[in-house]
Scaffold this motif. Sequence first.
Motif, PDB file in Angstrom:
ATOM      1  N   LEU A 193      18.539  63.684  33.643  1.00 21.85           N
ATOM      2  CA  LEU A 193      17.219  63.373  34.186  1.00 21.85           C
ATOM      3  C   LEU A 193      17.380  62.303  35.259  1.00 21.85           C
ATOM      4  O   LEU A 193      17.790  61.183  34.981  1.00 21.85           O
ATOM      5  CB  LEU A 193      16.288  62.871  33.078  1.00 21.85           C
ATOM      6  N   ASN A 194      17.023  62.646  36.505  1.00 18.19           N
ATOM      7  CA  ASN A 194      17.245  61.727  37.626  1.00 18.19           C
ATOM      8  C   ASN A 194      16.006  60.873  37.873  1.00 18.19           C
ATOM      9  O   ASN A 194      15.375  60.953  38.929  1.00 18.19           O
ATOM     10  CB  ASN A 194      17.598  62.528  38.876  1.00 18.19           C
ATOM     11  N   ALA A 195      15.663  60.050  36.887  1.00 23.11           N
ATOM     12  CA  ALA A 195      14.497  59.167  36.993  1.00 23.11           C
ATOM     13  C   ALA A 195      14.816  57.866  36.269  1.00 23.11           C
ATOM     14  O   ALA A 195      15.623  57.852  35.334  1.00 23.11           O
ATOM     15  CB  ALA A 195      13.277  59.837  36.366  1.00 23.11           C
ATOM     16  N   PRO A 196      14.189  56.758  36.685  1.00 29.72           N
ATOM     17  CA  PRO A 196      14.472  55.466  36.031  1.00 29.72           C
ATOM     18  C   PRO A 196      14.154  55.512  34.537  1.00 29.72           C
ATOM     19  O   PRO A 196      13.036  55.812  34.140  1.00 29.72           O
ATOM     20  CB  PRO A 196      13.544  54.495  36.758  1.00 29.72           C
ATOM     21  N   GLN A 197      15.182  55.187  33.725  1.00 26.01           N
ATOM     22  CA  GLN A 197      15.009  55.169  32.271  1.00 26.01           C
ATOM     23  C   GLN A 197      15.305  53.792  31.681  1.00 26.01           C
ATOM     24  O   GLN A 197      14.962  53.527  30.532  1.00 26.01           O
ATOM     25  CB  GLN A 197      15.936  56.204  31.626  1.00 26.01           C
ATOM     26  N   ALA A 198      15.958  52.944  32.475  1.00 21.13           N
ATOM     27  CA  ALA A 198      16.262  51.585  32.020  1.00 21.13           C
ATOM     28  C   ALA A 198      16.037  50.620  33.170  1.00 21.13           C
ATOM     29  O   ALA A 198      16.453  50.880  34.305  1.00 21.13           O
ATOM     30  CB  ALA A 198      17.700  51.484  31.521  1.00 21.13           C
ATOM     31  N   LEU A 199      15.363  49.523  32.875  1.00 21.28           N
ATOM     32  CA  LEU A 199      15.118  48.468  33.857  1.00 21.28           C
ATOM     33  C   LEU A 199      15.734  47.178  33.335  1.00 21.28           C
ATOM     34  O   LEU A 199      15.429  46.739  32.224  1.00 21.28           O
ATOM     35  CB  LEU A 199      13.613  48.276  34.071  1.00 21.28           C
ATOM     36  N   ILE A 200      16.612  46.574  34.140  1.00 23.27           N
ATOM     37  CA  ILE A 200      17.259  45.316  33.773  1.00 23.27           C
ATOM     38  C   ILE A 200      16.791  44.252  34.757  1.00 23.27           C
ATOM     39  O   ILE A 200      17.033  44.361  35.962  1.00 23.27           O
ATOM     40  CB  ILE A 200      18.796  45.448  33.818  1.00 23.27           C
ATOM     41  N   LEU A 201      16.112  43.235  34.266  1.00 21.11           N
ATOM     42  CA  LEU A 201      15.633  42.135  35.111  1.00 21.11           C
ATOM     43  C   LEU A 201      16.520  40.910  34.915  1.00 21.11           C
ATOM     44  O   LEU A 201      16.881  40.572  33.775  1.00 21.11           O
ATOM     45  CB  LEU A 201      14.189  41.776  34.766  1.00 21.11           C
ATOM     46  N   LYS A 226       4.464  51.255  45.786  1.00 24.39           N
ATOM     47  CA  LYS A 226       4.369  52.506  45.008  1.00 24.39           C
ATOM     48  C   LYS A 226       5.582  53.406  45.270  1.00 24.39           C
ATOM     49  O   LYS A 226       5.468  54.632  45.397  1.00 24.39           O
ATOM     50  CB  LYS A 226       3.075  53.252  45.337  1.00 24.39           C
ATOM     51  N   ALA A 227       6.742  52.750  45.342  1.00 24.06           N
ATOM     52  CA  ALA A 227       7.970  53.470  45.687  1.00 24.06           C
ATOM     53  C   ALA A 227       8.827  53.790  44.472  1.00 24.06           C
ATOM     54  O   ALA A 227       9.928  54.323  44.616  1.00 24.06           O
ATOM     55  CB  ALA A 227       8.783  52.636  46.687  1.00 24.06           C
ATOM     56  N   ILE A 228       8.339  53.459  43.264  1.00 18.47           N
ATOM     57  CA  ILE A 228       9.129  53.726  42.066  1.00 18.47           C
ATOM     58  C   ILE A 228       8.198  54.088  40.916  1.00 18.47           C
ATOM     59  O   ILE A 228       7.076  53.575  40.823  1.00 18.47           O
ATOM     60  CB  ILE A 228      10.016  52.507  41.705  1.00 18.47           C
ATOM     61  N   ASP A 229       8.669  54.980  40.087  1.00 16.64           N
ATOM     62  CA  ASP A 229       7.873  55.449  38.939  1.00 16.64           C
ATOM     63  C   ASP A 229       8.604  55.053  37.658  1.00 16.64           C
ATOM     64  O   ASP A 229       9.720  55.517  37.393  1.00 16.64           O
ATOM     65  CB  ASP A 229       7.718  56.971  39.015  1.00 16.64           C
ATOM     66  N   PHE A 230       7.976  54.198  36.864  1.00 13.25           N
ATOM     67  CA  PHE A 230       8.596  53.712  35.635  1.00 13.25           C
ATOM     68  C   PHE A 230       8.083  54.448  34.391  1.00 13.25           C
ATOM     69  O   PHE A 230       8.276  53.973  33.270  1.00 13.25           O
ATOM     70  CB  PHE A 230       8.348  52.211  35.463  1.00 13.25           C
ATOM     71  N   SER A 231       7.441  55.584  34.566  1.00 11.36           N
ATOM     72  CA  SER A 231       6.833  56.275  33.416  1.00 11.36           C
ATOM     73  C   SER A 231       7.872  56.786  32.424  1.00 11.36           C
ATOM     74  O   SER A 231       7.555  57.041  31.254  1.00 11.36           O
ATOM     75  CB  SER A 231       5.954  57.436  33.900  1.00 11.36           C
ATOM     76  N   ASN A 232       9.137  56.932  32.888  1.00 14.32           N
ATOM     77  CA  ASN A 232      10.197  57.417  31.992  1.00 14.32           C
ATOM     78  C   ASN A 232      11.077  56.296  31.438  1.00 14.32           C
ATOM     79  O   ASN A 232      12.090  56.566  30.778  1.00 14.32           O
ATOM     80  CB  ASN A 232      11.086  58.432  32.724  1.00 14.32           C
ATOM     81  N   VAL A 233      10.695  55.051  31.729  1.00 12.47           N
ATOM     82  CA  VAL A 233      11.513  53.921  31.255  1.00 12.47           C
ATOM     83  C   VAL A 233      11.426  53.815  29.736  1.00 12.47           C
ATOM     84  O   VAL A 233      10.343  53.726  29.158  1.00 12.47           O
ATOM     85  CB  VAL A 233      11.072  52.605  31.920  1.00 12.47           C
ATOM     86  N   ARG A 234      12.598  53.800  29.103  1.00  9.18           N
ATOM     87  CA  ARG A 234      12.668  53.689  27.645  1.00  9.18           C
ATOM     88  C   ARG A 234      13.182  52.330  27.189  1.00  9.18           C
ATOM     89  O   ARG A 234      12.955  51.925  26.044  1.00  9.18           O
ATOM     90  CB  ARG A 234      13.571  54.801  27.088  1.00  9.18           C
ATOM     91  N   TYR A 235      13.905  51.658  28.074  1.00  9.86           N
ATOM     92  CA  TYR A 235      14.505  50.369  27.707  1.00  9.86           C
ATOM     93  C   TYR A 235      14.336  49.369  28.845  1.00  9.86           C
ATOM     94  O   TYR A 235      14.586  49.686  30.010  1.00  9.86           O
ATOM     95  CB  TYR A 235      15.999  50.527  27.385  1.00  9.86           C
ATOM     96  N   VAL A 236      13.890  48.173  28.495  1.00  9.00           N
ATOM     97  CA  VAL A 236      13.820  47.057  29.448  1.00  9.00           C
ATOM     98  C   VAL A 236      14.712  45.942  28.910  1.00  9.00           C
ATOM     99  O   VAL A 236      14.619  45.561  27.734  1.00  9.00           O
ATOM    100  CB  VAL A 236      12.380  46.538  29.618  1.00  9.00           C
TER     101      VAL A 236
END
Length: 604
Positions: free
Chosen positions: A69-77, A140-150
């Motif tokens: 799946l080529n969509a953001p699934q993890a966001l690391i801040l 509005k250049a990124i969609d985080f709806s598929n993010v499972r882990y932050v």
Amino acid sequence: MNPFIELGIRHDIVNAITELGFEKPTPIQEQAVPVLLAGSNDFVGLAQTGTGKTAAFGLPLLELLDFSLNAPQALILCPTRELCLQISKDIEKFAKNVPDVHVVAVYGGANISDQLRQIRRGVQIVVATPGRMLDIIGRKAIDFSNVRYVVLDEADEMLNMGFQEDINNILSTTPKEKKTWLFSATMPAEVRRIAKQYMTDPVELTMGTKNTGNVNIEHEYYMVRARDKYAAFKRIVDFNPDIFGIVFCRTKVETQEIAEALIKDGYNADALHGDLSQQQRDKVMKRYRDRSLQLLIATDVAARGIDVNDVTHVINFSLPDEIENYTHRSGRTARAGKTGISIAIINSKEMGKIRQIERVIGKKFVKAEIPNGFDVCEKQLFGLVHKVNNVPVNEDLIGPYMARIMEEFAEMDKEEIVKRFASIEFNRFLDYYKNAPDLNAVAESAGSFGDRRETSGGKGERFGRTGYKSDFTRLFLNLGSVDEFTRGDMLGFICNNTKISGKSIGKIDLKGVYTFFEVENEVVDKVFSGFQTVEFKGRQVRVEMAGEGRAEGSKGGFGHGGGRPKPSYRSNSQGQRRGRDNDHESGTGFRDFSGKRKEVKKRW
């Protein structure tokens, strides 16, 4: 069986990290990885920097995400550009054998168009600093709806830097059912609140005692008079010829001034702070990681995310305003189970802060004495002897010259050769160190902190112009090749701002972040006047007297005693000139350790 496989990491990832030198999990990895691999819990991990936290969350992410799946699934801040880049590069290395893994580093100071292009191509893991991440969300250049882990890495530092509101805004764009993993070196109330706000019954793991420092770090303090701080600092460095250290200052201005003073005094140093461009920061960090830079002078913010192995010393030229920042600073050394030394140079009024730090880290500082001139000379001299003992000899290359060398030494016995060899270095500093003052202070006689201004930039350690037997004066300018100057550009820059003729300018020695140039003596005042109010890309341009003499046998420039020992230049195999900076890289050069004051005329 490989211990990482026993933790639940698959073979292709284990093979990649084995190539990186991972042999067995660190304590935080050993305990966090199994919990995070379950993927069903929020998590709080408290551990010092340098304990392997990136792998602790990076390896589980590679196991849990769906890379088809080529969509953001993890966001690391994370708080800084350097840490952002470090994390993204590490995860890419971990995923070397995993197909279709796409990681993007999103941070300020770099071209946002390139980052947007990467996001549009498709990524599964986004590593970001809060400010730039908010900018991209606002477009509005990124969609985080598929993010499972932050993952909130260095959470305490992000909050210290004022990112609380940014973090709230970013997390509000992610799904409620995501899992949040928080990693922090300390657990102040602010971090506790953010954990409570965004987590449900998190698993909490604490390595060691909360807020304490690494047990492998020795903590020392030196008490000096405020006016002697810079001289004492240099003497500490000289007493440790093989130092590979990070020096912390409070402000960007102090950081730049100390770095420039050290460079002019012959040290292999450079500055890292927020006023540098990203290109400059990257070049400085590359030199430091490659160990072609010996001392990195940094602010707390700029140093976050520096993950460099084998840092021997952390030196607090100025203690941090926030006590907990001392833990972050000292954590730059003694990484991956190694040992290190954290040094604080203080005056008598700062003893209370030392006691506060002791309570926070759970360890006592050792009061150390600034070494005297003889001790420094002895340490440097025997450092040179040890290097000679250990130097590799290329028999094939030196063989053709040996007959001539032996002929030159034929009339000397072994003892005479050794004496002369040692004297090459010894004679250059013998006169200079013999009257070196004691720089140690006691509480009753220590200078006030109000004197800091005199010494924080090392002004009293610089050369004056008088006494040079030359038609030209050598000057220092705080711009160099990383500012995209060529020698021709620099010649034009000097002429345009000072209104002097190019015929009045001698040699231009263009370095990375600074330049030495020579001008005729009669136009020196005109040069200083011309650069008084000049700025370059928002940064004040400084022109000062260079810290090295030029004419053979030149004296003067010191308040008393002889001139500073001159560097001996020699050619390397490529015919390039090598001088003092190169000597210091190998730990064999001797520098100013006396603490004697020099006369200096302030020109700006």
